[in-house]
Design a protein around this motif. Structure first.
Motif, PDB file in Angstrom:
ATOM      1  N   CYS A 132      28.022  14.754 -28.095  1.00 19.06           N
ATOM      2  CA  CYS A 132      28.760  15.040 -26.875  1.00 19.06           C
ATOM      3  C   CYS A 132      30.214  14.673 -27.114  1.00 19.06           C
ATOM      4  CB  CYS A 132      28.200  14.261 -25.686  1.00 19.06           C
ATOM      5  SG  CYS A 132      28.390  12.479 -25.869  1.00 19.06           S
ATOM      6  N   GLN A 133      31.083  15.108 -26.225  1.00 13.57           N
ATOM      7  CA  GLN A 133      32.504  14.776 -26.357  1.00 13.57           C
ATOM      8  C   GLN A 133      32.866  13.655 -25.399  1.00 13.57           C
ATOM      9  OE1 GLN A 133      35.709  17.570 -27.187  1.00 13.57           O
ATOM     10  NE2 GLN A 133      36.677  16.947 -25.256  1.00 13.57           N
ATOM     11  N   VAL A 134      33.465  12.590 -25.934  1.00 12.78           N
ATOM     12  CA  VAL A 134      33.943  11.459 -25.131  1.00 12.78           C
ATOM     13  C   VAL A 134      35.469  11.498 -25.135  1.00 12.78           C
ATOM     14  CG1 VAL A 134      34.005   8.954 -24.876  1.00 12.78           C
ATOM     15  CG2 VAL A 134      31.915  10.081 -25.685  1.00 12.78           C
ATOM     16  N   VAL A 192      32.470  11.930 -20.244  1.00 14.46           N
ATOM     17  CA  VAL A 192      31.497  12.352 -21.247  1.00 14.46           C
ATOM     18  C   VAL A 192      31.049  13.763 -20.888  1.00 14.46           C
ATOM     19  CG1 VAL A 192      29.281  11.880 -22.337  1.00 14.46           C
ATOM     20  CG2 VAL A 192      30.718   9.978 -21.575  1.00 14.46           C
ATOM     21  N   GLN A 193      31.142  14.705 -21.821  1.00 15.49           N
ATOM     22  CA  GLN A 193      30.760  16.088 -21.584  1.00 15.49           C
ATOM     23  C   GLN A 193      29.859  16.591 -22.706  1.00 15.49           C
ATOM     24  OE1 GLN A 193      34.702  17.985 -21.196  1.00 15.49           O
ATOM     25  NE2 GLN A 193      34.057  18.634 -19.156  1.00 15.49           N
ATOM     26  N   GLY A 194      28.908  17.463 -22.331  1.00 13.19           N
ATOM     27  CA  GLY A 194      28.116  18.132 -23.339  1.00 13.19           C
ATOM     28  C   GLY A 194      28.962  19.153 -24.065  1.00 13.19           C
ATOM     29  N   LEU A 195      28.466  19.636 -25.182  1.00 20.00           N
ATOM     30  CA  LEU A 195      29.240  20.582 -25.985  1.00 20.00           C
ATOM     31  C   LEU A 195      29.480  21.888 -25.251  1.00 20.00           C
ATOM     32  CD1 LEU A 195      27.823  20.037 -29.583  1.00 20.00           C
ATOM     33  CD2 LEU A 195      29.779  18.974 -28.467  1.00 20.00           C
ATOM     34  N   PRO A 199      28.753  21.344 -16.158  1.00 23.67           N
ATOM     35  CA  PRO A 199      28.337  20.178 -15.369  1.00 23.67           C
ATOM     36  C   PRO A 199      26.822  20.147 -15.160  1.00 23.67           C
ATOM     37  CG  PRO A 199      29.344  21.837 -13.962  1.00 23.67           C
ATOM     38  CD  PRO A 199      29.559  22.286 -15.373  1.00 23.67           C
ATOM     39  N   HIS A 200      26.149  21.273 -15.402  1.00 17.98           N
ATOM     40  CA  HIS A 200      24.694  21.305 -15.256  1.00 17.98           C
ATOM     41  C   HIS A 200      23.983  20.878 -16.532  1.00 17.98           C
ATOM     42  CE1 HIS A 200      25.359  23.304 -11.465  1.00 17.98           C
ATOM     43  NE2 HIS A 200      26.082  24.245 -12.074  1.00 17.98           N
ATOM     44  N   ASP A 201      24.757  20.522 -17.544  1.00 17.87           N
ATOM     45  CA  ASP A 201      24.173  20.107 -18.814  1.00 17.87           C
ATOM     46  C   ASP A 201      24.734  18.742 -19.213  1.00 17.87           C
ATOM     47  OD1 ASP A 201      22.787  20.099 -21.188  1.00 17.87           O
ATOM     48  OD2 ASP A 201      24.300  21.270 -22.267  1.00 17.87           O
TER      49      ASP A 201
END
Length: 365
Positions: A132-134, A192-195, A199-201
């Motif tokens: 994930c991206q921080v 923190v974001q998924g690749l 927002p639903h992941d």
């Protein structure tokens, strides 16, 4: 006649110092010692029993031996490392570090945000991504950080969703801004974001917070600075109202014996518990400063590590070629630095390196 001699001896004997005089000398001596360590007053011991961050303990053990003597002077960047714990008390992904204990003369070299990545929670279904991206932001608008211009990106990278451990992000520029203008410190925001960025992941990643029961895993700011102190800068005068002649010198026979011994290094123990500093100093409990003592007789051998100047002075003294020229003195010719790990006034843990604190060897100068 004998009575007259005894009377003269009694009158010549210096009076025993009063308890008040001894206490005054001790207080002045401890004040001077604090100045050597760059402090005006000793920090108070922590109100409650506190464990220093393991990172700071490990850093001390890497930089110094058990007595605090520096192993390698090139390991530490600058001469001070400060650690600060988060003051938001559990607000998820928002962090605030109070830097009031950083002196104005300290140059900020590097600043790091340390976050502990917790083990991922078990989830149902297949994992689509392993990273994930921080992102770490400097908050510019405390009430609306997500508004345009409300935050500034400091660092961003991919972090694994597997395992646990410390993640370190460089945030030097933000801390330099705060050091120049304390009121600009609105804290940090971490996202923190998924690749996929959806927002639903949401990724299965959590960092330990200051409000959790992870005492050894709390968010921490680590600051590497330099205060510009290099070597001894204090005057070598005696204490106020007291000449060097008034200080105890030992017996005449002991002084004569010292003059017969060749110049060499002797132990000199500094016990922080004995002087009342054990409450705020974490490591070391004390150290051996060593001191140099002995004679530098003519002719000076190589084992006395003489300088060329000392050799010439020794010859002039021995041949009585000039009035008032004494023999060379036995002094340290190599000095080592020591490191202290301690709690400051705000109960932050500090690692500080002090130059020229241990006599490494002695010579005739």
């Amino acid at each position: 006649m004998l009575g007259t001699v005894l009377l003269l001896l009694v009158l010549a004997k210096p009076a025993c110092p009063s308890p008040a005089s001894v206490a005054s000398r001790r207080a002045e001596a401890l004040k001077r010692l604090l100045e050597v360590f760059g402090m005006e007053d000793p920090p108070p011991p922590p109100a409650h029993v506190k464990q220093p961050p393991q990172y700071m303990v490990d850093l001390f053990n890497t930089v110094a031996n058990a007595d605090g003597v520096t192993k390698n002077p090139d390991i530490l960047e600058g001469n001070t490392v400060r650690s600060f714990l988060d003051k938001t008390h559990g607000e998820k992904m928002r962090f605030l570090f109070v830097l009031s204990s950083v002196a104005k003369n300290e140059k900020v070299l590097t600043a790091e945000l340390h976050l502990f990545r917790l083990w991922p929670r078990a989830t149902d279904g297949p994992k689509r991504h392993h990273f994930c991206q921080v992102s770490v932001y400097q908050v510019l608008e405390k009430e609306e950080p997500d508004a345009p211009g409300g935050k500034k990106l400091l660092a961003a990278r991919l972090v694994s969703l597997q395992g646990s451990g410390w993640e370190v992000f460089a945030i030097t520029q933000a801390v330099r801004d705060w050091a120049e203008d304390e009121s600009s410190n609105q804290g940090l925001l971490v996202t923190v974001q998924g690749l996929s960025g959806s927002p639903h992941d949401p990724p299965n990643l959590q960092f330990a917070s200051g409000g959790d029961h992870h005492e050894s895993k709390k968010p921490m700011l680590v600051l590497f600075t330099d205060d510009g102190r290099r070597g001894a800068s204090l005057p070598m005068a005696g204490f106020p109202g007291e000449s060097l002649a008034q200080l105890p010198r030992g017996s005449r026979s002991a002084r004569s014996l010292d003059r017969l011994q060749p110049c060499q290094r002797h132990p000199l123990s500094v016990d922080f518990e004995e002087i009342g500093w054990s409450g705020w100093i974490i490591s070391p409990r004390g150290y051996n400063a060593y001191h140099c003592k002995g004679s530098c007789p003519f002719p000076l051998g190589e084992n006395m590590r003489p300088t060329n100047h000392a050799t010439v002075q020794s010859i002039i003294n021995a041949l009585r070629l000039s009035e008032g020229v004494s023999s060379p003195c036995c002094v340290p010719d190599k000095l080592y630095s020591i490191n202290l790990l301690y709690f400051d006034d705000d109960e932050n843990v500090v690692l500080k390196q002090y130059d020229d604190m241990v006599a490494g060897s002695c010579g005739c100068h």
